[in-house]
Design an enzyme around this catalytic site. Sequence first.
Site, mmCIF file in Angstrom:
data_model
loop_
_atom_site.group_PDB
_atom_site.id
_atom_site.type_symbol
_atom_site.label_atom_id
_atom_site.label_comp_id
_atom_site.label_asym_id
_atom_site.label_seq_id
_atom_site.Cartn_x
_atom_site.Cartn_y
_atom_site.Cartn_z
ATOM 1 N N GLU A 1 0.808 -1.209 0.000
ATOM 2 C CA GLU A 1 0.000 0.000 0.000
ATOM 3 C C GLU A 1 0.848 1.269 0.000
ATOM 4 O O GLU A 1 0.501 2.264 -0.656
ATOM 5 C CB GLU A 1 -0.942 0.006 1.215
ATOM 6 C CG GLU A 1 -2.021 -1.048 1.179
ATOM 7 C CD GLU A 1 -1.520 -2.427 1.629
ATOM 8 O OE1 GLU A 1 -0.363 -2.527 2.114
ATOM 9 O OE2 GLU A 1 -2.281 -3.399 1.504
ATOM 10 N N PHE B 1 -6.067 -0.882 5.397
ATOM 11 C CA PHE B 1 -4.696 -0.831 4.904
ATOM 12 C C PHE B 1 -4.282 0.599 4.551
ATOM 13 O O PHE B 1 -3.131 0.986 4.745
ATOM 14 C CB PHE B 1 -4.529 -1.757 3.704
ATOM 15 C CG PHE B 1 -4.922 -3.181 3.993
ATOM 16 C CD1 PHE B 1 -4.693 -3.740 5.230
ATOM 17 C CD2 PHE B 1 -5.543 -3.950 3.028
ATOM 18 C CE1 PHE B 1 -5.068 -5.044 5.515
ATOM 19 C CE2 PHE B 1 -5.916 -5.263 3.301
ATOM 20 C CZ PHE B 1 -5.682 -5.818 4.543
#
Length: 348
Positions: free
Chosen positions: A91, A116
Amino acid sequence: MSEHFPMHSRRKSKYEPRKVPESKVATSAMIASLDSEGRDTIAAPFGNALIELAKTRDDIVGLSADLSKYTDLHVFAKAYPDRFYQMGMAEQLMISAAAGLAREGFTPFATTYAVFASRRAYDFICMAIAEENLPVKVCCALPGLTTGYGPSHQATEDLAIMRGMPNLTVLDPCDAIDTMQATRVIADHPGPVYMRLLRGQVPNVLGEYDYQFKLGKAQMIHDGSDVLFIASGFMTMRVLDAAKALAKDGVSCAVLHSPTIKPLDVETITREAATGARLVVTAENHSVTGGLGEAVAAALMREGVHVSFRQIGLPDEFLDAGALPTLHQQYGLTVDAICTSVKTWVSE
């Protein structure tokens, strides 16, 4: 399904394992699409809105952290494969790449799960995007209690985390119409945006009310004299249903939908809260700590509006895993639970 599930150690722990009720519920009942509850639905509203944008704008690009199917970005990737970037389970890398694309004149829509983005990639969003005020749109699935997979996937505190970031606009749309309209609007917004997503077959509720999304604005969906609901996300659907049910018991409820969490529409919220002697009830698919409820309460106090005030939301704790309908009932997000609470409060 390529998810980020935690690895379980074989080492013996000194802690007692959490007791989770036995369940034979299939996975489909544990992951978000919301139950349509007999309503009309629209498939992949976010992904299809991006496709429409891309037809006339060559700056629109999409990025995914190995979850395009689960954020509905896969439909955009199929239509525009040359504008889709699969960044893998990284991410932070995805956010950094989106920042670079934005600097080169693109309008990136970076998608992953809300946990995330808010937990793992927070510093990258803050320093690479928000501080530079770049037009990156971070659009995240599984907000709040829209999955039964437990704390590793339930973003119950993402709004609280993101509200504190300077320059960042924070959105929590209600349904398919809200999501599609918001996607088009934020593409033109010059700064960074964090937007929650509902995925799959998303209910179409606000289409019945001649609704138009306006960035930074709360809108009255249904008027009433006894209770003022101020809601965001799918909880706007729930309080609209609750208002209909409560009307049968003689309780008249207004519903003010606030899809923009930051900047909050203080003018509309304080005006409506000060109208009449209504009980003000906030409703959100988020922890009662740091989300819409506390934002509204702070705004009312700062503006000197003194009202009876209650919150409906998730508790300040790590939630259980299980089937979504069961969890929504357990944590008080169902229409019946809302009605029960409101009838108690108005009789106090």
